[in-house]
Motif scaffolding. Structure first.
Motif, PDB file in Angstrom:
ATOM      1  N   MET A   1      73.082  73.465  70.877  1.00 50.86           N
ATOM      2  CA  MET A   1      73.777  73.084  72.105  1.00 50.86           C
ATOM      3  C   MET A   1      73.023  72.001  72.866  1.00 50.86           C
ATOM      4  SD  MET A   1      75.767  76.374  73.637  1.00 50.86           S
ATOM      5  CE  MET A   1      74.386  77.440  73.909  1.00 50.86           C
ATOM      6  N   ILE A   2      71.710  71.979  72.740  1.00 49.46           N
ATOM      7  CA  ILE A   2      70.949  70.953  73.440  1.00 49.46           C
ATOM      8  C   ILE A   2      71.262  69.566  72.872  1.00 49.46           C
ATOM      9  CG2 ILE A   2      68.838  71.090  72.048  1.00 49.46           C
ATOM     10  CD1 ILE A   2      68.924  70.642  75.840  1.00 49.46           C
ATOM     11  N   ILE A   3      71.516  69.501  71.557  1.00 46.07           N
ATOM     12  CA  ILE A   3      71.893  68.222  70.941  1.00 46.07           C
ATOM     13  C   ILE A   3      73.241  67.761  71.494  1.00 46.07           C
ATOM     14  CG2 ILE A   3      72.446  67.046  68.773  1.00 46.07           C
ATOM     15  CD1 ILE A   3      69.493  67.674  69.044  1.00 46.07           C
ATOM     16  N   SER A   4      74.181  68.691  71.664  1.00 44.96           N
ATOM     17  CA  SER A   4      75.482  68.348  72.248  1.00 44.96           C
ATOM     18  C   SER A   4      75.308  67.827  73.669  1.00 44.96           C
ATOM     19  CB  SER A   4      76.402  69.568  72.265  1.00 44.96           C
ATOM     20  OG  SER A   4      76.702  69.975  70.967  1.00 44.96           O
ATOM     21  N   PHE A   5      74.456  68.486  74.438  1.00 43.88           N
ATOM     22  CA  PHE A   5      74.189  68.066  75.816  1.00 43.88           C
ATOM     23  C   PHE A   5      73.611  66.651  75.845  1.00 43.88           C
ATOM     24  CE2 PHE A   5      71.110  67.446  79.195  1.00 43.88           C
ATOM     25  CZ  PHE A   5      71.877  67.678  80.326  1.00 43.88           C
ATOM     26  N   ILE A   6      72.597  66.410  75.008  1.00 46.42           N
ATOM     27  CA  ILE A   6      71.960  65.089  74.972  1.00 46.42           C
ATOM     28  C   ILE A   6      72.967  64.024  74.541  1.00 46.42           C
ATOM     29  CG2 ILE A   6      70.226  63.697  73.753  1.00 46.42           C
ATOM     30  CD1 ILE A   6      68.512  66.302  73.688  1.00 46.42           C
ATOM     31  N   GLY A   7      73.740  64.329  73.502  1.00 50.48           N
ATOM     32  CA  GLY A   7      74.740  63.375  73.027  1.00 50.48           C
ATOM     33  C   GLY A   7      75.784  63.060  74.073  1.00 50.48           C
ATOM     34  N   ALA A   8      76.316  64.099  74.710  1.00 51.08           N
ATOM     35  CA  ALA A   8      77.338  63.887  75.742  1.00 51.08           C
ATOM     36  C   ALA A   8      76.774  63.059  76.888  1.00 51.08           C
ATOM     37  CB  ALA A   8      77.856  65.226  76.252  1.00 51.08           C
ATOM     38  N   THR A  38      86.824  62.369  75.127  1.00 53.60           N
ATOM     39  CA  THR A  38      86.322  61.971  73.811  1.00 53.60           C
ATOM     40  C   THR A  38      84.928  62.558  73.573  1.00 53.60           C
ATOM     41  OG1 THR A  38      87.622  59.946  73.700  1.00 53.60           O
ATOM     42  CG2 THR A  38      85.580  59.968  72.439  1.00 53.60           C
ATOM     43  N   ALA A  39      84.097  62.565  74.602  1.00 48.78           N
ATOM     44  CA  ALA A  39      82.745  63.112  74.466  1.00 48.78           C
ATOM     45  C   ALA A  39      82.781  64.591  74.077  1.00 48.78           C
ATOM     46  CB  ALA A  39      81.959  62.923  75.762  1.00 48.78           C
ATOM     47  N   VAL A  40      83.731  65.322  74.626  1.00 45.15           N
ATOM     48  CA  VAL A  40      83.853  66.742  74.268  1.00 45.15           C
ATOM     49  C   VAL A  40      84.133  66.883  72.771  1.00 45.15           C
ATOM     50  CG1 VAL A  40      85.222  68.844  74.601  1.00 45.15           C
ATOM     51  CG2 VAL A  40      84.574  67.449  76.576  1.00 45.15           C
ATOM     52  N   LEU A  41      85.002  66.040  72.246  1.00 44.21           N
ATOM     53  CA  LEU A  41      85.302  66.093  70.810  1.00 44.21           C
ATOM     54  C   LEU A  41      84.112  65.630  69.970  1.00 44.21           C
ATOM     55  CD1 LEU A  41      88.950  64.694  70.835  1.00 44.21           C
ATOM     56  CD2 LEU A  41      88.251  67.034  70.335  1.00 44.21           C
ATOM     57  N   LEU A  42      83.483  64.522  70.373  1.00 48.26           N
ATOM     58  CA  LEU A  42      82.384  63.957  69.586  1.00 48.26           C
ATOM     59  C   LEU A  42      81.166  64.874  69.508  1.00 48.26           C
ATOM     60  CD1 LEU A  42      82.414  60.202  70.671  1.00 48.26           C
ATOM     61  CD2 LEU A  42      82.980  61.123  68.413  1.00 48.26           C
ATOM     62  N   TYR A  43      80.887  65.582  70.578  1.00 46.09           N
ATOM     63  CA  TYR A  43      79.666  66.386  70.613  1.00 46.09           C
ATOM     64  C   TYR A  43      79.919  67.886  70.569  1.00 46.09           C
ATOM     65  CZ  TYR A  43      78.182  61.789  71.988  1.00 46.09           C
ATOM     66  OH  TYR A  43      77.984  60.437  72.019  1.00 46.09           O
ATOM     67  N   GLY A  44      81.148  68.306  70.805  1.00 48.49           N
ATOM     68  CA  GLY A  44      81.469  69.721  70.784  1.00 48.49           C
ATOM     69  C   GLY A  44      82.117  70.187  69.504  1.00 48.49           C
ATOM     70  N   VAL A  45      82.955  69.358  68.918  1.00 52.72           N
ATOM     71  CA  VAL A  45      83.654  69.709  67.670  1.00 52.72           C
ATOM     72  C   VAL A  45      83.651  68.507  66.721  1.00 52.72           C
ATOM     73  CG1 VAL A  45      85.112  71.573  68.559  1.00 52.72           C
ATOM     74  CG2 VAL A  45      85.874  69.210  68.789  1.00 52.72           C
ATOM     75  N   ALA A  51      87.769  63.782  65.860  1.00 52.86           N
ATOM     76  CA  ALA A  51      86.504  63.246  66.371  1.00 52.86           C
ATOM     77  C   ALA A  51      85.869  62.251  65.404  1.00 52.86           C
ATOM     78  CB  ALA A  51      85.534  64.394  66.654  1.00 52.86           C
ATOM     79  N   GLN A  52      86.591  61.824  64.389  1.00 53.03           N
ATOM     80  CA  GLN A  52      86.042  60.888  63.414  1.00 53.03           C
ATOM     81  C   GLN A  52      86.159  59.453  63.936  1.00 53.03           C
ATOM     82  OE1 GLN A  52      84.308  62.242  60.837  1.00 53.03           O
ATOM     83  NE2 GLN A  52      84.873  64.038  62.074  1.00 53.03           N
ATOM     84  N   PRO A  53      85.256  58.562  63.517  1.00 53.61           N
ATOM     85  CA  PRO A  53      85.240  57.197  64.049  1.00 53.61           C
ATOM     86  C   PRO A  53      86.587  56.487  64.028  1.00 53.61           C
ATOM     87  CG  PRO A  53      83.269  57.574  62.760  1.00 53.61           C
ATOM     88  CD  PRO A  53      84.151  58.802  62.583  1.00 53.61           C
ATOM     89  N   ARG A  54      87.308  56.599  62.923  1.00 48.95           N
ATOM     90  CA  ARG A  54      88.618  55.931  62.836  1.00 48.95           C
ATOM     91  C   ARG A  54      89.553  56.421  63.941  1.00 48.95           C
ATOM     92  NH1 ARG A  54      92.330  54.046  58.521  1.00 48.95           N
ATOM     93  NH2 ARG A  54      94.419  54.501  59.256  1.00 48.95           N
TER      94      ARG A  54
END
Length: 150
Positions: A1-8, A38-45, A51-54
């Motif tokens: 979860m800390i990685i998700s926090f940092i990423g978001a 978008t951040a929720v998708l990129l870092y949460g799921v 959440a894929q780049p395309r």
């Protein structure tokens, strides 16, 4: 979860920095809202297809283009531009296989950006390209900091 926090945090810092840098010229401060989702998708799921780049970059760019076009086409009927642009953006994302739910918000934001001269509003497409691309690059870097799936 800390990685998700940092990423978001880093992803939205990028978006806020873009918005701040462009705010005096383009008044693009509204772009933060859809990119927060978008951040929720990129870092949460991050495993989600949505959440894929395309999907992230394509969904925002396609939706921004649709919203800008309908803001111009329906400038005297902005109340209808929001639902039309969101529905057309969904269709366009489905046809281009770039469905990204926050793109619906991007289309609505673009269709309602009345503070800009009609054609200058198309700069919003470039802003969304830069912001969503940067956020995606940060997500790829941060989400690959560790080897195991979350």
């Amino acid at each position: 979860m800390i990685i998700s926090f940092i990423g978001a945090f880093l992803g939205i810092l990028w978006v806020a920095g873009c918005a701040h840098a462009l705010d005096n010229q383009l008044h693009e401060h509204l772009l933060v809202a859809s990119l927060g989702a978008t951040a929720v998708l990129l870092y949460g799921v991050m495993e989600s297809k949505l959440a894929q780049p395309r999907n992230v970059i394509g969904g925002h760019v396609v939706s921004a283009a649709v919203g800008c076009a309908f803001r111009l086409a329906l400038k005297d009927f902005l109340w209808i531009a929001a639902p039309v642009s969101m529905a057309v953006a969904l269709l366009a994302m489905q046809l281009t296989q770039t469905v990204h739910p926050p793109g619906g918000a991007t289309a609505i934001i673009a269709s309602q950006a009345t503070s800009l001269p009609p054609w200058a509003g198309f700069s919003f497409i470039l802003v969304m390209l830069v912001a969503s691309s940067g956020q995606t690059v940060i997500a790829i870097l941060v989400n690959n900091l560790h080897g195991k799936k979350r």
